[in-house]
Design an enzyme around this catalytic site. Structure first.
Site, mmCIF file in Angstrom:
data_model
loop_
_atom_site.group_PDB
_atom_site.id
_atom_site.type_symbol
_atom_site.label_atom_id
_atom_site.label_comp_id
_atom_site.label_asym_id
_atom_site.label_seq_id
_atom_site.Cartn_x
_atom_site.Cartn_y
_atom_site.Cartn_z
ATOM 1 N N CYS A 76 29.762 44.217 30.446
ATOM 2 C CA CYS A 76 30.197 43.234 31.444
ATOM 3 C C CYS A 76 30.248 41.887 30.730
ATOM 4 O O CYS A 76 29.251 41.448 30.157
ATOM 5 C CB CYS A 76 29.181 43.206 32.585
ATOM 6 S SG CYS A 76 29.498 41.902 33.774
ATOM 7 N N CYS A 109 26.013 32.898 44.457
ATOM 8 C CA CYS A 109 26.165 33.295 43.052
ATOM 9 C C CYS A 109 25.437 32.343 42.110
ATOM 10 O O CYS A 109 25.525 31.124 42.264
ATOM 11 C CB CYS A 109 27.659 33.339 42.713
ATOM 12 S SG CYS A 109 27.972 33.845 41.012
ATOM 13 N N CYS A 133 30.964 28.213 36.036
ATOM 14 C CA CYS A 133 32.032 28.579 36.971
ATOM 15 C C CYS A 133 32.215 27.427 37.942
ATOM 16 O O CYS A 133 31.261 26.757 38.313
ATOM 17 C CB CYS A 133 31.627 29.841 37.727
ATOM 18 S SG CYS A 133 32.943 30.476 38.793
ATOM 19 N N GLU A 156 26.478 34.897 29.186
ATOM 20 C CA GLU A 156 25.748 36.169 29.304
ATOM 21 C C GLU A 156 26.687 37.372 29.290
ATOM 22 O O GLU A 156 27.814 37.288 29.766
ATOM 23 C CB GLU A 156 24.994 36.200 30.644
ATOM 24 C CG GLU A 156 23.871 35.207 30.692
ATOM 25 C CD GLU A 156 23.272 35.085 32.082
ATOM 26 O OE1 GLU A 156 23.091 36.117 32.760
ATOM 27 O OE2 GLU A 156 22.988 33.945 32.481
ATOM 28 N N CYS A 186 30.837 29.834 44.789
ATOM 29 C CA CYS A 186 30.378 30.812 45.797
ATOM 30 C C CYS A 186 28.883 30.591 46.050
ATOM 31 O O CYS A 186 28.108 30.460 45.108
ATOM 32 C CB CYS A 186 30.628 32.242 45.314
ATOM 33 S SG CYS A 186 32.368 32.582 45.001
ATOM 34 N N CYS A 239 24.730 38.437 36.263
ATOM 35 C CA CYS A 239 24.940 37.291 35.363
ATOM 36 C C CYS A 239 24.743 35.926 35.998
ATOM 37 O O CYS A 239 24.941 35.747 37.173
ATOM 38 C CB CYS A 239 26.346 37.379 34.788
ATOM 39 S SG CYS A 239 26.378 38.506 33.416
HETATM 40 N N1 SAH Z 1 34.554 35.286 39.514
HETATM 41 C C1 SAH Z 1 34.677 36.702 39.644
HETATM 42 C C2 SAH Z 1 33.588 37.460 38.895
HETATM 43 C C3 SAH Z 1 32.248 37.181 39.506
HETATM 44 S S1 SAH Z 1 30.893 38.232 39.306
HETATM 45 C C4 SAH Z 1 34.660 37.074 41.103
HETATM 46 O O1 SAH Z 1 34.360 36.231 41.935
HETATM 47 O O2 SAH Z 1 34.979 38.218 41.418
HETATM 48 C C5 SAH Z 1 31.249 39.793 39.928
HETATM 49 C C6 SAH Z 1 30.830 40.080 41.375
HETATM 50 O O3 SAH Z 1 29.458 39.807 41.671
HETATM 51 C C7 SAH Z 1 31.641 39.287 42.381
HETATM 52 O O4 SAH Z 1 32.063 40.142 43.404
HETATM 53 C C8 SAH Z 1 30.638 38.300 42.892
HETATM 54 O O5 SAH Z 1 31.004 37.792 44.145
HETATM 55 C C9 SAH Z 1 29.381 39.129 42.911
HETATM 56 N N2 SAH Z 1 28.136 38.364 42.986
HETATM 57 C C10 SAH Z 1 27.919 37.100 42.584
HETATM 58 N N3 SAH Z 1 26.643 36.743 42.827
HETATM 59 C C11 SAH Z 1 26.043 37.810 43.367
HETATM 60 C C12 SAH Z 1 24.719 38.062 43.828
HETATM 61 N N4 SAH Z 1 23.787 37.130 43.785
HETATM 62 N N5 SAH Z 1 24.461 39.292 44.314
HETATM 63 C C13 SAH Z 1 25.419 40.238 44.377
HETATM 64 N N6 SAH Z 1 26.672 40.057 43.947
HETATM 65 C C14 SAH Z 1 26.991 38.854 43.462
#
Ligand code: SAH
Length: 365
Positions: free
Chosen positions: A118, A132, A125, A105, A129, A346
């Site tokens: 973005c 996420c 991944c 995406e 987390c 995403c």
């Molecule tokens: N792997 C990278 C990029 C991830 S996405 C990282 O961890 O930074 C970018 C941001 O969105 C990250 O800070 C991630 O923790 C956050 N994120 C992921 N899922 C989310 C959600 N459901 N709501 C809000 N932020 C989220």
């Protein structure tokens, strides 16, 4: 040495810089007893930047050269599988299909400071987390430099608009695909290509400490964003498994080194999750953790994800949290949510595409 990605014995042409392309073309043509002029590499690089998906579209290149090109190289431009356009702010979310059928995406957003894309850095991944969506459908593979670049080019070609900023905050962990990400940065910054300045690029990481230190040595003027999301080792390890490998203390030490090495501010991301990390104590702890650091704090309202129980913090707790930080001299912003009607964060589209495909296969059996 040029690292070449090969599929079906063909070379991924869009992962090569003009110099590398020039050298590779010379080799490929001489192996066939042919010659190719040096300036062709620049011409081809310009065509690839404009978003062509076949060599036949390169109309100033002779048919004979195009034939050799298509025998030896492939163009890995992502194809649009699905596209959602926000009625509220025009944000466009793409589900792109890659040449092997993998889906990723990207999101195209219009800001006052310019159009931003973005991008995803991996298909899925493996960081896990808990809040996420990107981890739900699992990890399949790293994206090549050309597949990262291709998301920017395809979005720009589809919207007909120039892209001036890139955020690496889509699916995947960029520092878990380090070499390809570095190569992508070189390509996207190249003066003969999209020429997007490093200062207009943000890279977000969950905290792979050795790679942060490696990146620090490169001294690229990109913005480094750290997904912090918690103020204690215990809470962070619960939300973000990477913290079990690299502790909060180690992460913050690496951040201090990064700031000292390059003199650049770090941006900390903090997703406010009800009952997990949004108390006054958290706010105070965050102040002491980041005390003395050249940084900015970016609050992201939690995007609820199907299959995950977390809820976003209320507006009042967010405001209270921020005011505690501001009183102590920190600069903090709440990220504006673009594309809220199309679920622009995403991971969700890919996850639902994979479960649709699995259902279709199961129905077929
Ligand atoms: N792997 C990278 C990029 C991830 S996405 C990282 O961890 O930074 C970018 C941001 O969105 C990250 O800070 C991630 O923790 C956050 N994120 C992921 N899922 C989310 C959600 N459901 N709501 C809000 N932020 C989220």
């Amino acid at each position: 040495m040029i690292l070449v990605n090969m599929t079906m014995n063909k070379i991924d042409i869009s992962s090569l810089t003009p110099d590398e392309l020039s050298e590779t073309l010379a080799n490929v043509f001489s192996e066939r007893g042919l010659k190719i002029e040096k300036f062709r590499a620049k011409q081809i690089f310009a065509w690839l930047t404009s978003g062509v998906s076949s060599f036949d579209e390169m109309t100033n290149i002779s048919k004979n050269i195009r034939t050799v090109l298509s025998e030896c190289f492939y163009i890995a431009l992502p194809q649009i599988e699905k596209k959602l356009v926000s009625k509220i702010d025009g944000t466009v979310k793409y589900l792109f299909r890659l040449h092997d059928g993998e889906c990723i995406e990207s999101v195209f957003m219009r800001y006052e400071h310019g159009n931003t894309v973005c991008i995803s850095s991996q298909a899925g991944c493996r960081m896990g987390c808990r809040f996420c969506a990107s981890t739900i459908a699992g990890f399949t593979r790293n994206l090549t430099p050309s597949e990262m670049l291709g998301q920017v080019i395809a979005a720009s070609r589809d919207t007909g608009e120039r892209v001036s900023n890139i955020v690496m905050m889509g699916i995947g962990e960029p520092l878990d695909n380090y070499d390809n990400v570095i190569k992508f940065l070189e390509l996207v910054n190249h003066p003969d290509g999209l020429c997007i300045g490093y200062r207009h690029i943000s890279l977000s990481t969950c905290g792979i400490v050795p790679r942060i230190l490696e990146l620090s040595k490169r001294n690229l003027p990109i913005t480094l964003s750290i997904s912090l999301h918690s103020t204690s080792q215990e809470a962070r390890a619960h939300l973000m498994p990477i913290a079990k490998k690299y502790s909060l203390d180690e992460l913050l030490d690496a951040c201090r080194k990064y700031i000292a090495d390059g003199g650049r501010r770090i941006s900390f991301e903090y997703t406010m999750i009800e009952g997990q990390n949004d108390t006054e104590e958290d706010a105070k702890r965050l102040c002491s953790l980041l005390s003395g650091m050249l940084c900015h704090i970016n609050f992201i309202p939690l995007n609820t994800v199907d299959g995950r129980d977390y809820r976003k913090s209320g507006k009042e707790s967010i405001q209270k949290f921020i005011s505690i930080l501001e009183k102590r001299g920190f600069t903090a912003t709440v990220r504006r949510r673009l594309g809220s009607d199309i679920d622009a964060s995403c991971g969700q589209l890919r996850a639902s595409k994979i479960s649709e495909d699995e259902k279709a296969i199961a129905d077929h059996l």
